[in-house]
Design a protein around this motif. Sequence first.
Motif, PDB file in Angstrom:
ATOM      1  N   GLN A  73      48.093 -60.504 131.828  1.00  0.00           N
ATOM      2  CA  GLN A  73      49.396 -61.164 131.752  1.00  0.00           C
ATOM      3  C   GLN A  73      50.304 -60.711 132.896  1.00  0.00           C
ATOM      4  OE1 GLN A  73      50.760 -60.267 127.810  1.00  0.00           O
ATOM      5  NE2 GLN A  73      49.806 -62.090 126.924  1.00  0.00           N
ATOM      6  N   ARG A  99      48.983 -62.401 136.260  1.00  0.00           N
ATOM      7  CA  ARG A  99      48.924 -63.860 136.276  1.00  0.00           C
ATOM      8  C   ARG A  99      50.106 -64.433 137.050  1.00  0.00           C
ATOM      9  NH1 ARG A  99      49.005 -66.424 130.652  1.00  0.00           N
ATOM     10  NH2 ARG A  99      51.048 -67.191 131.184  1.00  0.00           N
ATOM     11  N   ASP A 131      52.979 -66.348 135.263  1.00  0.00           N
ATOM     12  CA  ASP A 131      53.971 -65.555 134.560  1.00  0.00           C
ATOM     13  C   ASP A 131      55.253 -65.456 135.370  1.00  0.00           C
ATOM     14  OD1 ASP A 131      54.853 -64.072 132.399  1.00  0.00           O
ATOM     15  OD2 ASP A 131      54.264 -62.157 133.330  1.00  0.00           O
TER      16      ASP A 131
END
Length: 182
Positions: free
Chosen positions: A120, A123, A126
Amino acid sequence: MSSLLSHHNDQPRIRKSISDSSPTSSAATTKSLRHERLSRLNSSGSSDGPNNTSTNHAESYFKRRENRLSARKKAEEETANNDYKKMYEKALATNQRLKSRLQTSKQELTVIQDQLQRAQKERPGDSSSNMLEAEKKESWSLKKRISDMEEQLKAKAELKMENQKLKDENGALIRVITKLSK
């Protein structure tokens, strides 16, 4: 001995198995049964020599029988104890196996959670989502500012119309005053 036992056929026989008696009173029950048997044998026979030997044979028979029964009972108890011990050991082994599986699962879970957090953070979508939120906030503030300006324009237009109206009235009053003054 068979002649002695045949004399007692008219008396009812009471048979008790080991399972009928409770474990705590089994020794007492065995002794009472032996005592009853011996008393029956003694009461039926006279005190002459051959009867005493048959009584001794009967007594030794009952003692051997009691020894066999007690040995069998001890063997059954040991088997039962071994069964409990085996069951305990099996349950203990199962618990250890399940604990190790649980520990392994917990470790796998933490590894997967770490991987998810890293994914996360790395990424690129994001950061675009953060930018998207900033853009949304900015567009909301711009829309609010636009609506405020539109309200100001409306108020300004109303003021212009009122100003024009007052100018027209002022001009009309000046004309009336000039006509009156002539």
